[in-house]
Enzyme design. Structure first.
Site, PDB file in Angstrom:
ATOM      1  CB  SER A 162      -0.984  -0.069   1.171  1.00 63.40           C
ATOM      2  OG  SER A 162      -1.923   0.967   1.100  1.00 63.40           O
ATOM      3  CG  ASP A 197      -7.412  -2.176  -3.692  1.00 63.98           C
ATOM      4  OD1 ASP A 197      -8.065  -1.328  -3.053  1.00 63.98           O
ATOM      5  OD2 ASP A 197      -6.187  -2.318  -3.577  1.00 63.98           O
ATOM      6  CG  HIS A 231      -5.934  -1.536  -0.132  1.00 69.47           C
ATOM      7  ND1 HIS A 231      -5.418  -1.134  -1.360  1.00 69.47           N
ATOM      8  CD2 HIS A 231      -5.150  -0.938   0.806  1.00 69.47           C
ATOM      9  CE1 HIS A 231      -4.378  -0.333  -1.154  1.00 69.47           C
ATOM     10  NE2 HIS A 231      -4.199  -0.199   0.150  1.00 69.47           N
TER      11      HIS A 231
HETATM   12  C1  MLT Z   1      -2.879   3.950   1.958  1.00 68.55           C
HETATM   13  O1  MLT Z   1      -3.818   3.744   2.698  1.00 68.55           O
HETATM   14  O2  MLT Z   1      -1.748   3.864   2.342  1.00 68.55           O
HETATM   15  C2  MLT Z   1      -3.205   4.355   0.555  1.00 68.55           C
HETATM   16  O3  MLT Z   1      -4.089   3.518   0.017  1.00 68.55           O
HETATM   17  C3  MLT Z   1      -1.998   4.421  -0.273  1.00 68.55           C
HETATM   18  C4  MLT Z   1      -1.241   5.667   0.009  1.00 68.55           C
HETATM   19  O4  MLT Z   1      -1.797   6.600   0.572  1.00 68.55           O
HETATM   20  O5  MLT Z   1      -0.042   5.704  -0.338  1.00 68.55           O
END
Ligand code: MLT
Length: 203
Positions: A104, A154, A185
């Protein structure tokens, strides 16, 4: 060394080092059990992201979900790249032996490293990555192995976004493998198995 981090040397000198990059709200311990499953003999370099979003560590600032602060992303990418270079000198490993494993937000900064400072990585495993930024000039990363493992369901990363990242990295010359998971996700067992097999094939 200005990142809180975990370091473990590889089982054999010159062996691979997994650079573990956690997701939002994670820390340097999060991906250690995953690394142990992926490549038990590998070394580990696992920094904690220095940006806090309501107390949750991240690797760079965002303005909203999926909307990144590009100036901060560039600065944080440079900081992380310098940290890898300094740690490599101190711990006597080569940056070419470093394989990023990011989830992520961690996958997004790993993508930014590939696009902006590719000399600090030998390859990357990206779980649930987006396009972190579009660089002014594409890097030249011929044959750099990259596994992108994203989820079909996702809600944060669309198929279109995933394809955009694939074509960006492919245009830069990366040897990219895209693996779709039947998941959202969150990281799944299937991601870990896919990455383990991909890493094993690369010896
Ligand atoms: C996260 O929750 O980290 C996002 O989906 C990805 C990001 O902000 O880089």
């Amino acid at each position: 060394m200005d990142f809180i981090h975990v370091f473990r040397p590889p089982a054999h000198p010159g062996g691979p080092i997994l650079l573990l990059l956690h997701g939002t709200g994670g820390n340097e311990e999060d991906l250690v059990p995953i690394a142990e499953m992926l490549l038990p003999e590998a070394g580990i370099l696992s920094p904690r992201g220095k940006v806090l979003e309501r107390g949750m560590p991240r690797f760079f600032r965002r303005l909203a979900e999926g909307v990144f602060d590009i100036d901060d992303l560039k600065l944080r990418t440079a900081e992380l790249a310098d940290f890898i270079v300094e740690t490599a000198a101190l711990r006597e490993f080569s940056a070419r032996d470093v394989i990023a494993v990011g989830f992520s937000n961690g996958a997004n900064i790993a993508g930014a490293l590939l696009l902006l400072r590719p000399e600090v990585l030998g390859g990357a495993v990206l779980f649930r990555a987006m396009v972190p930024l579009t660089p002014e000039t594409l890097p030249n990363i011929p044959g750099t192995p990259v596994l992108l493992s994203n989820g079909r369901l996702d809600p944060l990363v669309t198929a279109e976004e995933t394809e955009k990242l694939v074509s960006l990295l492919r245009s830069a010359g990366a040897d990219i493998t895209l693996s779709w998971q039947n998941s959202g996700h969150e990281l799944t067992q299937r991601d870990v198995v896919t990455a383990k097999e991909w890493l094993a094939q690369r010896g």
